[in-house]
Motif scaffolding. Structure first.
Motif, PDB file in Angstrom:
ATOM      1  N   PHE A   1      -0.875  17.514  -2.843  1.00  0.00           N
ATOM      2  CA  PHE A   1      -2.175  16.974  -2.446  1.00  0.00           C
ATOM      3  C   PHE A   1      -2.179  15.467  -2.219  1.00  0.00           C
ATOM      4  CE2 PHE A   1      -3.551  20.971  -4.500  1.00  0.00           C
ATOM      5  CZ  PHE A   1      -4.346  21.474  -3.483  1.00  0.00           C
ATOM      6  N   VAL A   2      -1.265  14.727  -2.850  1.00  0.00           N
ATOM      7  CA  VAL A   2      -1.364  13.267  -2.845  1.00  0.00           C
ATOM      8  C   VAL A   2      -0.288  12.581  -1.997  1.00  0.00           C
ATOM      9  CG1 VAL A   2      -1.444  11.206  -4.314  1.00  0.00           C
ATOM     10  CG2 VAL A   2      -2.402  13.357  -5.151  1.00  0.00           C
ATOM     11  N   LEU A   3       0.915  13.123  -1.923  1.00  0.00           N
ATOM     12  CA  LEU A   3       1.993  12.454  -1.190  1.00  0.00           C
ATOM     13  C   LEU A   3       1.659  12.354   0.292  1.00  0.00           C
ATOM     14  CD1 LEU A   3       4.918  11.284  -1.636  1.00  0.00           C
ATOM     15  CD2 LEU A   3       5.753  13.488  -0.773  1.00  0.00           C
ATOM     16  N   PRO A   4       1.679  11.144   0.893  1.00  0.00           N
ATOM     17  CA  PRO A   4       1.409  11.014   2.335  1.00  0.00           C
ATOM     18  C   PRO A   4       2.376  11.862   3.153  1.00  0.00           C
ATOM     19  CG  PRO A   4       1.369   8.863   1.273  1.00  0.00           C
ATOM     20  CD  PRO A   4       1.885   9.829   0.251  1.00  0.00           C
ATOM     21  N   SER A   5       1.876  12.488   4.212  1.00  0.00           N
ATOM     22  CA  SER A   5       2.670  13.451   4.972  1.00  0.00           C
ATOM     23  C   SER A   5       3.620  12.772   5.957  1.00  0.00           C
ATOM     24  CB  SER A   5       1.746  14.427   5.701  1.00  0.00           C
ATOM     25  OG  SER A   5       0.784  13.708   6.473  1.00  0.00           O
ATOM     26  N   SER A   6       3.081  12.077   6.947  1.00  0.00           N
ATOM     27  CA  SER A   6       3.888  11.366   7.938  1.00  0.00           C
ATOM     28  C   SER A   6       3.027  10.252   8.528  1.00  0.00           C
ATOM     29  CB  SER A   6       4.364  12.312   9.043  1.00  0.00           C
ATOM     30  OG  SER A   6       3.265  12.759   9.812  1.00  0.00           O
ATOM     31  N   PRO A   7       3.633   9.203   9.091  1.00  0.00           N
ATOM     32  CA  PRO A   7       2.842   8.086   9.625  1.00  0.00           C
ATOM     33  C   PRO A   7       1.821   8.518  10.672  1.00  0.00           C
ATOM     34  CG  PRO A   7       5.137   7.452   9.460  1.00  0.00           C
ATOM     35  CD  PRO A   7       5.087   8.921   9.152  1.00  0.00           C
TER      36      PRO A   7
ATOM     37  N   LYS B   1       0.827  -1.203   0.000  1.00  0.00           N
ATOM     38  CA  LYS B   1       0.000   0.000   0.000  1.00  0.00           C
ATOM     39  C   LYS B   1       0.866   1.259   0.000  1.00  0.00           C
ATOM     40  CE  LYS B   1      -3.831   2.305   2.361  1.00  0.00           C
ATOM     41  NZ  LYS B   1      -4.867   2.227   3.414  1.00  0.00           N
ATOM     42  N   LEU B   2       1.920   1.268   0.812  1.00  0.00           N
ATOM     43  CA  LEU B   2       2.838   2.410   0.830  1.00  0.00           C
ATOM     44  C   LEU B   2       3.532   2.581  -0.513  1.00  0.00           C
ATOM     45  CD1 LEU B   2       4.501   1.898   4.340  1.00  0.00           C
ATOM     46  CD2 LEU B   2       2.707   3.535   3.751  1.00  0.00           C
ATOM     47  N   ASP B   3       4.000   1.459  -1.062  1.00  0.00           N
ATOM     48  CA  ASP B   3       4.753   1.515  -2.317  1.00  0.00           C
ATOM     49  C   ASP B   3       3.898   2.010  -3.477  1.00  0.00           C
ATOM     50  OD1 ASP B   3       7.044   0.620  -1.101  1.00  0.00           O
ATOM     51  OD2 ASP B   3       6.819  -1.468  -1.735  1.00  0.00           O
ATOM     52  N   ARG B   4       2.615   1.728  -3.437  1.00  0.00           N
ATOM     53  CA  ARG B   4       1.743   2.122  -4.550  1.00  0.00           C
ATOM     54  C   ARG B   4       1.658   3.637  -4.721  1.00  0.00           C
ATOM     55  NH1 ARG B   4      -1.763  -2.272  -3.041  1.00  0.00           N
ATOM     56  NH2 ARG B   4      -3.031  -0.852  -1.794  1.00  0.00           N
ATOM     57  N   VAL B   5       1.870   4.384  -3.635  1.00  0.00           N
ATOM     58  CA  VAL B   5       1.758   5.841  -3.711  1.00  0.00           C
ATOM     59  C   VAL B   5       3.120   6.522  -3.566  1.00  0.00           C
ATOM     60  CG1 VAL B   5       0.813   7.888  -2.586  1.00  0.00           C
ATOM     61  CG2 VAL B   5      -0.624   5.879  -2.932  1.00  0.00           C
ATOM     62  N   ILE B   6       3.859   6.164  -2.525  1.00  0.00           N
ATOM     63  CA  ILE B   6       5.103   6.872  -2.218  1.00  0.00           C
ATOM     64  C   ILE B   6       6.138   6.701  -3.325  1.00  0.00           C
ATOM     65  CG2 ILE B   6       7.091   6.892  -0.654  1.00  0.00           C
ATOM     66  CD1 ILE B   6       5.148   6.271   1.621  1.00  0.00           C
ATOM     67  N   ILE B   7       6.343   5.477  -3.794  1.00  0.00           N
ATOM     68  CA  ILE B   7       7.406   5.228  -4.767  1.00  0.00           C
ATOM     69  C   ILE B   7       7.119   5.879  -6.118  1.00  0.00           C
ATOM     70  CG2 ILE B   7       8.753   3.453  -5.948  1.00  0.00           C
ATOM     71  CD1 ILE B   7       9.265   3.773  -2.898  1.00  0.00           C
ATOM     72  N   PRO B   8       5.932   5.688  -6.730  1.00  0.00           N
ATOM     73  CA  PRO B   8       5.700   6.348  -8.026  1.00  0.00           C
ATOM     74  C   PRO B   8       5.837   7.866  -7.971  1.00  0.00           C
ATOM     75  CG  PRO B   8       4.028   4.680  -7.635  1.00  0.00           C
ATOM     76  CD  PRO B   8       4.801   4.813  -6.357  1.00  0.00           C
ATOM     77  N   LEU B   9       5.289   8.489  -6.923  1.00  0.00           N
ATOM     78  CA  LEU B   9       5.348   9.948  -6.842  1.00  0.00           C
ATOM     79  C   LEU B   9       6.780  10.450  -6.715  1.00  0.00           C
ATOM     80  CD1 LEU B   9       2.295  10.738  -4.519  1.00  0.00           C
ATOM     81  CD2 LEU B   9       2.501  11.244  -6.964  1.00  0.00           C
TER      82      LEU B   9
ATOM     83  N   LEU C   1      -3.512   6.175   5.813  1.00  0.00           N
ATOM     84  CA  LEU C   1      -3.490   4.959   6.619  1.00  0.00           C
ATOM     85  C   LEU C   1      -4.719   4.857   7.510  1.00  0.00           C
ATOM     86  CD1 LEU C   1       0.230   5.000   7.876  1.00  0.00           C
ATOM     87  CD2 LEU C   1      -0.695   3.747   5.921  1.00  0.00           C
ATOM     88  N   THR C   2      -5.196   3.632   7.710  1.00  0.00           N
ATOM     89  CA  THR C   2      -6.218   3.391   8.739  1.00  0.00           C
ATOM     90  C   THR C   2      -5.523   3.358  10.098  1.00  0.00           C
ATOM     91  OG1 THR C   2      -5.980   0.989   8.660  1.00  0.00           O
ATOM     92  CG2 THR C   2      -7.524   2.007   7.087  1.00  0.00           C
ATOM     93  N   ASP C   3      -6.288   3.377  11.173  1.00  0.00           N
ATOM     94  CA  ASP C   3      -5.699   3.355  12.517  1.00  0.00           C
ATOM     95  C   ASP C   3      -4.910   2.066  12.749  1.00  0.00           C
ATOM     96  OD1 ASP C   3      -6.705   5.829  13.106  1.00  0.00           O
ATOM     97  OD2 ASP C   3      -8.501   5.071  14.126  1.00  0.00           O
TER      98      ASP C   3
END
Length: 492
Positions: A227-233, A45-53, A239-241
């Motif tokens: 707008f799309v890159l996750p900010s911090s854990p 799930k992390l790789d699907r967004v963080i790595i491509p961006l 992320l869900t809880d």
């Protein structure tokens, strides 16, 4: 230490050396077990967004950083009346700004949301890169290059730090390689784009078209990053809880959970850590080669007897091979938890390549083969060094400063590389090739020395604490003590 562990006797000198271990806080309670299936699902799930961006943004960054070398062969020097020295100054301006803003850029990532600081940097360099198309003077081109350097300083060194927010130490090199591999892939695209642009028939000089084609996409992508890159854990809505809890447990096991604020003791620890200076020496050797390639590979290949258009095209295969080797080597490095042997080996390979370029001036097929060694050697070492430096920092604050320091030290020779390939010295370019051989060799030797030193330090800590981690003390608390914390071990 657990009551069941018995440490070997320690000399008085060693007790003085490792006082930090006895001064640290007591062991934290053990962490709960985690489900490997859920961990793999979280990573995907992390790789699907963080790595491509991040990797696409680096591709754009490297295109914008290196397109001056392609524009040179399309008439940039003639249009703006640039001498060899003036063109070298244009290249150097990027690195001057990049060095000056390295640490501020990384600290900004820590002080504000990474998605915000990285997007701001991308917007700045995208605008500056596009405006190169409108320059009519030497001074205007210099201003644009300075702002490209400032913008990229808020991005390039920050991404390895940002990855450490999400991934464990033995997961970072592969992802850094995907990130840096885009630089090599950008060389492939850059050559193809320049080759295509050179065949455009227009009243506008093709070098201006090149700057627009490669600069404008960065502006639009910067908006997407914001707008799309996750900010911090801790804060990301991506992320869900339950996923957040699982991620923090994974990072805690690796000593990567931080307070969330910038810890100024991390700055003090960073500037007194000898390892960052050794990493900086290695990075000098890596960056003199990277900058030589970025600024002059098309020129070096043209000196082998090719036309300007053919030279643009012939830059593609060396970059393509380097992309594959960068990713493959990092994957092996992560699996083996080793950095030093690969860094030393590829720096030696690069030195051999430059030796062939300097020593075999008339066999152009052999010289072209040597460009594969040089490009692969430089690019493969970048993600390994970013990971090695990051892995051996105990906190995000220390990591923010040390990665930036290593980058800043290394980029000093990128400035030097801008001046060591004057046209009058081609095709032998003895000054340029000779300096690369010398500092590639020094980098290889320094990597071996750093390996030996961290191995010895790990052995010393094992004698004091016993082997780590222990079943009942699986968590490493690095807050306040950074890499000097009890239970922390260095990566070789």
């Amino acid at each position: 230490m657990s009551s069941g562990s018995v440490a070997a006797p320690v000399s008085s000198n060693e007790k003085h050396d490792i006082q930090y271990i006895e001064d640290t806080t007591s062991a934290l309670p053990p962490l709960p077990p985690t489900d490997p299936v859920l961990e793999r699902r979280l990573l995907l799930k992390l790789d699907r967004v963080i790595i491509p961006l991040t990797v696409i943004l680096y591709l754009l960054a490297y295109l914008d950083r290196g397109n001056a070398g392609n524009a040179k062969l399309q008439g940039l020097e003639t249009s703006l009346h640039l001498t060899d020295t003036k063109f070298s100054v244009v290249l150097a301006c990027f690195y001057v700004a990049y060095i000056v803003f390295n640490i501020p850029g990384n600290v900004a990532t820590k002080l504000m949301l990474p998605s915000t600081s990285i997007a701001m940097g991308a917007m700045l360099w995208g605008i500056a890169s596009s405006l190169q198309a409108a320059t009519t003077s030497y001074a205007g081109l210099i201003v644009c290059r300075l702002f490209i350097g400032i913008g990229e300083a808020f991005f390039g060194p920050s991404v390895p730090l940002y990855y450490s927010y999400w991934y464990k130490r033995d997961e970072i090199a592969f992802r850094n390689a995907l990130f840096i591999g885009m630089g090599a892939l950008a060389g492939t695209f850059g050559g193809l784009i320049a080759f295509g642009v050179q065949h455009i028939h227009s009243s506008i000089p093709t070098w201006r078209i090149l700057f627009l084609i490669e600069g404008l996409p960065t502006i639009f992508f910067a908006i997407a990053i914001f707008f799309v890159l996750p900010s911090s854990p801790e804060k990301s809505k991506y992320l869900t809880d339950s996923e957040r809890e699982l991620l923090l447990i994974r990072l805690s096991r690796d000593g990567l959970v931080d307070t969330g604020k910038f810890d100024w003791s991390g700055l003090r620890r960073a500037v007194t850590d000898y390892k960052v200076y050794l990493c900086g020496i290695i990075y000098l050797g890596v960056n003199i080669t990277l900058a030589s390639i970025s600024g002059f590979l098309p020129t070096i290949i043209k000196s082998m007897g090719y036309t300007a258009a053919e030279a643009q095209l012939y830059t593609v295969p060396p970059y393509a091979v380097a992309t594959f080797l960068t990713v493959a080597t990092a994957w092996v490095s992560d699996k083996s938890r080793l950095r030093g042997p690969f860094v030393a080996g590829f720096m030696a390979l690069s030195a051999i390549g430059f030796g062939i370029l300097m020593g075999v001036p008339h066999n152009q097929h052999v010289r072209y083969f040597a460009t594969f060694l040089v490009v692969s050697g430089a690019f493969t070492c970048i993600p390994l060094m970013l990971s090695w430096c990051s892995n051996n920092c105990g906190s995000q604050s220390q990591r923010a400063v040390e990665v930036a320091m290593m980058n800043g030290i290394g980029q000093c020779f990128a400035i030097l590389a801008s001046f060591i390939f004057p046209s009058s010295e081609g095709p032998e370019y003895r000054k340029g090739f000779g300096l690369n051989i010398a500092f590639n060799g020094l980098a290889a030797l320094t990597a071996l020395a750093l390996m030996f030193l961290v191995k010895r330090e790990n052995e010393k800590r094992d004698r004091i604490e016993g082997p780590w981690p222990k079943e009942d003390e699986g968590r490493v608390d690095t807050v306040g003590m950074h890499d000097l914390a009890r239970g922390f071990r260095y990566v070789m």
